[in-house]
Design a protein around this motif. Sequence first.
Motif: not given
Length: 67
Positions: A53-54, A56-61
Amino acid sequence: MPKNPAKAEADARFNKKTYQQIAFILRRDALLNADAVKAHAAAMGESVNGFLTRAVMETIERDNAES
């Protein structure tokens, strides 16, 4: 202790309503495999789900910041 069948059914209904699942498939013989992901998550003090989850979130940001 075995779970009460009614409780198991209620849990299944709650999980289906509340969560979504995405398959994440890795080759066993690849450099990035399930063992590598599990080891890294453990080294970071995270669950595999928390780590993914972390990540994916960091990559999206990061991707959104580049746009």
